[in-house]
Design an enzyme around this catalytic site. Structure first.
Site, short mmCIF file in Angstrom:
data_model
loop_
_atom_site.label_atom_id
_atom_site.label_comp_id
_atom_site.label_asym_id
_atom_site.label_seq_id
_atom_site.Cartn_x
_atom_site.Cartn_y
_atom_site.Cartn_z
NE ARG A 122 -0.19 -0.17 5.11
CZ ARG A 122 0.06 -0.75 5.63
NH1 ARG A 122 0.27 -1.99 5.60
NH2 ARG A 122 0.82 -0.86 6.47
NE ARG A 126 -0.99 11.08 5.69
CZ ARG A 126 0.10 10.66 5.96
NH1 ARG A 126 0.81 12.20 6.49
NH2 ARG A 126 0.82 10.13 7.22
NE ARG A 199 20.02 -2.21 -3.18
CZ ARG A 199 21.82 -2.68 -3.84
NH1 ARG A 199 21.59 -3.31 -5.10
NH2 ARG A 199 21.04 -1.43 -4.51
NE ARG A 230 18.20 8.36 3.69
CZ ARG A 230 16.84 8.33 4.42
NH1 ARG A 230 15.20 8.49 4.59
NH2 ARG A 230 17.39 6.97 5.64
CD GLU A 255 20.66 6.57 3.39
OE1 GLU A 255 19.41 5.14 3.04
OE2 GLU A 255 20.26 6.98 4.19
CE1 TYR A 303 14.29 -1.09 7.63
CE2 TYR A 303 11.98 -0.43 8.57
CZ TYR A 303 12.88 -0.82 8.17
OH TYR A 303 13.20 0.48 8.73
CG ASP A 305 9.10 1.01 11.26
OD1 ASP A 305 10.13 1.92 10.26
OD2 ASP A 305 7.93 1.20 10.36
#
Length: 321
Positions: A122, A126, A199, A230, A255, A303, A305
């Site tokens: 997804r 917004r 990676r 970035r 980066e 992954y 957070d």
């Protein structure tokens, strides 16, 4: 400075927020990244500021909804088979081409048409003028950095740095009743089923004679021609720190996503269907270990957070104790 890339703490769990705040005071930093596509700037995540910039005739949320729906209709009746098709089905061709394609292909080192659709299950869309990247109730940066949190967490523990676990694997496995291993799971088992894929990242940090280089902590470069993904300008993570903000110089970090080879720092797993199947074989071996518990991004090949990491550690602690 965020040595290993930007890390903004965010969570919806009050108990996690209270926990990290017991180690440090957090500021109220809000992550509002900007995308630079061939010199034109767009707000992220995709919101009304983004849509009115991309489409000059889009004014209202209903205008934006219709335009996205029109563009996504090229995938009507089709099941997305890859990341490119998945992204177009969610946000349409224009947003995909400018803000997703180049950035994602740099990040993963392969065409979007060869990446699994599951990577973008997804995308945040917004229909409001809100540049806050996260939906979580709590968000911020520890004032003075993350090091103090780790130091307090490890207070009273015996710590050995610059130590290679694999140089004396049996010694470390025999030194405790339980060992929590957070390195790469395939290396632990001597790559007996083959290598998993990761990676890596490369950083170029530079001090510049500028009080304010880019006006934002994070700017993503979403075109394919720019080699880095970035630029981070570190002082903007603590905008309340007037003494730093007033300095007539600044530190930025470019980066770069990079191919991982043995000996490099692995940052995240390449979780395509083939590698996920290979990981399952290693997980079977790991589940049969009595002494060693595999955790973290590398040990669990997924992954996390930062708040997810804390929750996973709590669940593990409940099982162990």
């Amino acid at each position: 400075m965020h040595k290993y890339g930007a890390h903004i703490f965010h969570t919806d769990r009050r108990e996690v927020w209270d926990y990290v705040n017991s180690f440090a005071e957090f500021n109220r930093y809000t992550n509002c990244p900007v995308a630079n596509y061939k010199g034109t700037l767009y707000n992220l995540p995709f919101n009304m500021n983004t849509f009115t910039k991309i489409w000059s005739d889009v004014i209202t949320p209903e205008d934006a909804r219709k335009r996205i729906s029109e563009q996504a209709s090229e995938m009507s009746g089709r099941i997305p088979q890859n990341l490119e098709e998945q992204a177009i089905s969610l946000v349409g061709r224009d947003i995909y081409d400018r803000l997703i394609k180049g950035y994602t292909e740099k990040q993963w080192g392969r065409p979007c048409s060869e990446l699994p659709a599951s990577i973008i299950k997804r995308l945040p869309v917004r229909l409001i003028f809100d540049n806050n990247y996260f939906n979580d109730a709590y968000q911020g940066i520890p004032i003075g950095g993350y090091t103090q949190i780790i130091e307090k967490m490890l207070s009273g523990s015996d710590i050995q740095l610059n130590t290679d676990f694999f140089e004396d694997k049996e010694k470390w496995l025999s030194c405790a009743d339980k060992v929590i291993y957070t390195g790469t799971i395939d290396k632990f088992f001597d790559y007996q089923f083959g290598e998993l894929e990761y990676r890596s990242l490369r950083f170029e940090t530079e001090k510049l004679p500028s009080q304010n280089y880019q006006g934002n902590a994070v700017i993503n470069y979403t075109d394919a021609e720019t080699s880095y993904t970035r630029i981070i300008e570190h002082k903007h993570f603590e905008p309340e720190n007037k003494s730093t903000m007033d300095l007539q110089n600044t530190v930025i970090t470019r980066e770069y996503s990079a191919t991982w080879n043995q000996g490099d720092e692995p940052y995240y797993a390449v979780n395509d269907e083939k590698k996920s199947s290979l990981y399952t074989k290693y997980k079977t071996l790991a589940d049969n270990q009595d002494k060693v518990i595999f955790g973290g991004i590398l040990g669990m090949y997924k992954y996390f957070d930062m708040d997810d990491t804390i929750l996973a550690a709590w669940e593990l602690a409940k099982k162990l104790f």
